[in-house]
Design a protein around this motif. Structure first.
Motif, mmCIF file in Angstrom:
data_model
loop_
_atom_site.group_PDB
_atom_site.id
_atom_site.type_symbol
_atom_site.label_atom_id
_atom_site.label_comp_id
_atom_site.label_asym_id
_atom_site.label_seq_id
_atom_site.Cartn_x
_atom_site.Cartn_y
_atom_site.Cartn_z
ATOM 1 N N GLU A 136 0.835 -1.203 0.000
ATOM 2 C CA GLU A 136 0.000 0.000 0.000
ATOM 3 C C GLU A 136 0.877 1.264 0.000
ATOM 4 O O GLU A 136 0.649 2.206 -0.754
ATOM 5 N N LEU A 137 1.912 1.238 0.859
ATOM 6 C CA LEU A 137 2.819 2.393 0.933
ATOM 7 C C LEU A 137 3.552 2.603 -0.386
ATOM 8 O O LEU A 137 3.712 3.731 -0.853
ATOM 9 N N THR A 139 2.516 1.847 -3.275
ATOM 10 C CA THR A 139 1.544 2.437 -4.198
ATOM 11 C C THR A 139 1.379 3.928 -3.916
ATOM 12 O O THR A 139 1.354 4.746 -4.829
ATOM 13 N N GLN A 140 1.296 4.259 -2.617
ATOM 14 C CA GLN A 140 1.087 5.663 -2.247
ATOM 15 C C GLN A 140 2.235 6.565 -2.694
ATOM 16 O O GLN A 140 2.020 7.731 -2.994
ATOM 17 N N GLN A 194 2.896 14.486 -5.966
ATOM 18 C CA GLN A 194 2.180 13.398 -5.303
ATOM 19 C C GLN A 194 2.697 13.175 -3.886
ATOM 20 O O GLN A 194 1.929 12.998 -2.954
ATOM 21 N N LEU A 198 0.869 13.625 -0.321
ATOM 22 C CA LEU A 198 0.813 12.518 0.640
ATOM 23 C C LEU A 198 1.310 12.955 2.014
ATOM 24 O O LEU A 198 0.699 12.666 3.046
ATOM 25 N N GLU A 201 -1.195 15.106 3.694
ATOM 26 C CA GLU A 201 -2.353 14.345 4.138
ATOM 27 C C GLU A 201 -2.043 13.628 5.460
ATOM 28 O O GLU A 201 -2.832 13.669 6.411
#
Ligand SMILES: Nc1ncnc2c1ncn2[C@@H]1O[C@H](COP(=O)(O)OP(=O)(O)OP(=O)(O)O)[C@@H](O)[C@H]1O
Ligand SMILES: Nc1ncnc2c1ncn2[C@@H]1O[C@H](COP(=O)(O)OP(=O)(O)OP(=O)(O)O)[C@@H](O)[C@H]1O
Ligand SMILES: [Mg+2]
Ligand SMILES: [Mg+2]
Lengths: 351, 304
Positions: A136-137, A139-140, A194, A198, A201
């Motif tokens: 997941e990371l 991908t992030q 991006q 991130l 966020e």
């Protein structure tokens, strides 16, 4: 919300070298609140990395020496802590993204494992859950085909992809304070944007404080709440992001803002630079360290080091030009024109 | 236009197993003219460094051709030809940490190749050459005796630049030469590269992602995405009339030193569209080419 989590007071770091003692950091002071981003900008060699490595107690001793100062993290001074005490703080409460990604990656270990190890150290979850989180990371941070990449080694990644893995590892620890030393310098602007989104966020959801070191003033304008401008081992200007960009006071800050090309810069003209080279920190000059390169230098600059003059509640600059008796020097045209251009655009939008 | 110094024809560079390779460079073709600067930009991991490294023979290429000054770079060569070739083409490496030996002094690093090429044999001459190279990149001659590990990131990058200049090459591949530098040193280095180009008619392949700097230094710009060049043209055309959606996305993400406008930035995200085998370069205006099928290029032009 606005608790101070970090206070750095009169930090001085020296290095003992064959040629003499390098005074890399010469009395740095700043504070950071929870959930706030401080950007540190400044000349290459001005002590940005040494300052941030010092916060993590990562200055090699020898040759490094913590000459003086305090680093109060949640009120506790980190300088006297033992290695063992410090290793609990590191990675857990404070995480760092290094300027050189290879210092934090193990060349002989698969990328995936390097991330899951960190996750497993910080969270009580199963291996397979950690793997899921790691992918997941990846991908992030914008790594395509993360399942395939998970099994690869660092040398199979491009420079910017390695950097993104390092960012993923730092975020995996869910730190209170994230120190990012040129984290996006190796990245193209789309991936950079991006990553910045991130980080913002994560900051919002976890109230993380960030120290962001970069020389890209566009990035500073994008991420920072506050900005510290460093020169020759000292902070020479400190203020909110708007104060630094729209009302800069230190001639070195003028020089920085004036050196950037505009998209519409004419390629036949040379770019403006700050003449000369940075001082030798083995023998720091007497007076204002920037004097020799400052076209507005006063006689006193060669004699006496200027104090930090206060301009507003949040804005400070270390230059004799702010002394009440100093001649009033306007911001150089190259810089003031640009600022006027930006602010004019702003007015148009507000009509 | 001046003569073609470099011709790259259908260059491919694959890594890993042949049944499931990483196609780092996937069949690219372009020319570089003598005395020009070609900027190469693109997503991190799209193959820019690999392109540079393949051109300069750091890799055996998987396919295609690289012609330098009429000669096949990857063809067989005598030791003498090889030496000459190594002198003509130099590379400034992306990673200033990995590319300098920490146990050598700056002076040793810069003068490393002088012996192989029999240059500056006299000690005083050598010292002067090293000092002038250090000064040219914004360091000073006292730095010659310091070890590489004692320098900051940006200082190391400047040592790398001085080393690349040391043999007076005619073609330089600069792989993100200024990314690690602060803006005022960036400006110094870019001015220096421009001035050297004028004086010695140097040709550059300038790999970078700082688009405002690339625009400023380049005559033409090539935009790369996932192993392919997707758009190439004069710097002004790429900036002011981009056609490929990736180029548009890239331009929309350039951060400006203006906090108020940054707080409102809206980035155009890029969604990759696969193009089929019929894709090729289409000239959309003078010297401005876009990679795609007839239909996609038309569509992109219409949405300008
Ligand atoms: N291990 C060391 N030994 C001796 N001097 C050092 C050492 N590490 C850093 N220095 C010196 O300390 C000073 C500050 O270096 P630092 O790496 O903090 O610069 P920086 O501001 O991060 O620059 P850059 O933007 O280039 O990364 C430099 O003059 C450098 O030469
Ligand atoms: N030695 C290698 N072995 C395997 N794969 C590699 C190797 N070198 C590069 N690659 C792969 O090739 C692709 C292109 O890498 P390259 O270093 O050329 O990218 P780049 O465009 O220079 O990126 P960056 O802007 O991040 O430096 C990447 O997917 C990378 O993982
Ligand atoms: Mg640094
Ligand atoms: Mg690269």
């Amino acid at each position: 919300m606005s608790d101070t989590i970090l206070q750095v007071q009169d930090l001085r770091i020296n290095f003992k070298t064959y040629a003499g003692i390098v005074q890399a950091v010469r009395g740095v002071n700043f504070e950071l609140k929870a959930g706030e981003t401080l950007a540190i900008v400044g000349e290459s060699g001005s002590g940005k990395s040494v300052t941030s490595n010092a916060l993590m107690k990562l200055i090699p001793q020898p040759p490094g020496i913590y000459e003086s100062g305090k680093i109060l993290f949640n009120g506790r001074d980190l300088i006297p802590l033992s290695d063992k005490q410090m290793s609990k703080v590191r990675g857990n409460e404070i995480a760092m993204i290094f300027q050189d990604p290879m210092t934090s990656l193990n060349p002989t270990m698969r990328i995936g494992r390097q991330i899951t190890e960190v996750i497993l150290q910080h969270k009580k979850i199963s291996r397979s859950e950690a793997k899921k989180r790691a992918i997941e990371l990846l991908t992030q941070v914008g790594i395509p085909m993360p399942e395939k990449r998970y099994k690869q080694y660092p040398h199979e990644f491009s420079g910017g992809m390695r950097q993104r893995v390092v960012i993923a590892i730092a975020l995996a620890a869910d730190p209170k304070l994230l120190i990012a030393d040129e984290p996006t310098t190796a990245l193209d602007v789309t991936i950079q944007a991006q990553i910045l989104e991130l980080m913002k966020e994560i900051q919002k959801t976890s109230n993380t404080s960030i120290i962001f070191i970069t020389h890209d003033l566009g990035v500073v304008a994008n991420v920072a709440d506050r900005v510290a401008v460093m020169y020759a081992g000292q902070i020479v200007e400190y203020g909110t992001v708007n104060e630094i960009f729209y009302n800069p006071k230190h001639p070195y800050t003028w020089g920085l803002l004036g050196s950037m090309p505009d998209i519409d810069s004419n390629s036949d003209e040379l770019l403006r630079t700050i003449p000369g080279s940075p001082p030798d920190l083995i023998h720091p000059p007497k007076g204002d360290a920037f004097a020799a390169r400052n076209e507005f230098a006063l006689a006193i600059d060669y004699e006496k080091e200027p104090p930090m003059f206060q301009i507003s509640e949040t804005h400070f600059a270390k230059t004799w030009l702010l002394h009440p008796d100093a001649p009033k020097i306007p911001i150089p045209e190259a810089v003031s024109k640009r600022i006027e251009g930006y602010l004019a655009k702003e007015d148009q939008l507000n009509v | 236009m001046s003569k073609k110094l470099l011709e790259i024809k259908n260059l491919t560079q694959h890594f890993g197993s042949s049944n499931n390779p990483i196609k780092a460079v996937d069949g690219i073709s372009f020319d570089i003219y003598e005395g020009e600067t070609l900027g190469l930009v693109g997503e991190s991991g799209c193959g820019k460094s690999t392109t540079g490294r393949s051109i300069i023979r750091l890799y055996d290429i998987t396919g295609g051709e690289v012609i330098f000054d009429g000669k096949d770079v990857h063809g067989k060569k005598s030791a003498k030809e090889l030496k000459q070739f190594n002198r003509e083409m130099q590379m400034i490496f992306q990673d200033p940490y990995a590319s300098l030996n920490p146990r050598m002094t700056a002076g040793e690093i810069i003068s490393e190749s002088f012996d192989i090429h029999g240059l500056y044999k006299n000690k005083k001459e050598r010292r002067e050459k090293v000092a002038s190279l250090l000064e040219a990149v914004g360091l000073n001659k006292e730095h010659a005796n310091r070890y590489a590990h004692e320098f900051s990131g940006g200082q190391r990058q400047r040592i790398g630049i001085a080393r690349a200049l040391s043999l007076n090459p005619s073609f330089i591949i600069a792989d993100e030469p200024i990314s690690a530098l602060d803006v005022s040193i960036q400006a110094q280095v870019v001015n220096l590269l421009k001035q050297l180009q004028k004086e010695h008619n140097l040709t550059y392949l300038f790999i970078a992602h700082d688009l405002s700097m690339v625009k400023y230094i380049s005559d033409r710009i090539a935009v790369m995405y996932s192993g392919k060049i997707v758009e190439i043209g004069l710097a002004d055309d790429i900036y002011h009339s981009p056609v490929h959606p990736y180029t548009k996305s890239l331009l929309s993400a350039i951060p400006l030193p203006d906090p108020l406008s940054e707080s409102r930035r809206t980035r155009i995200p890029y969604v990759h569209e696969e193009v089929d085998e019929s894709a090729s370069f289409h000239e959309v205006s003078d010297k401005h080419f876009v990679y795609g099928t007839v239909a996609t290029v038309q569509k992109w032009k219409d949405t300008e």
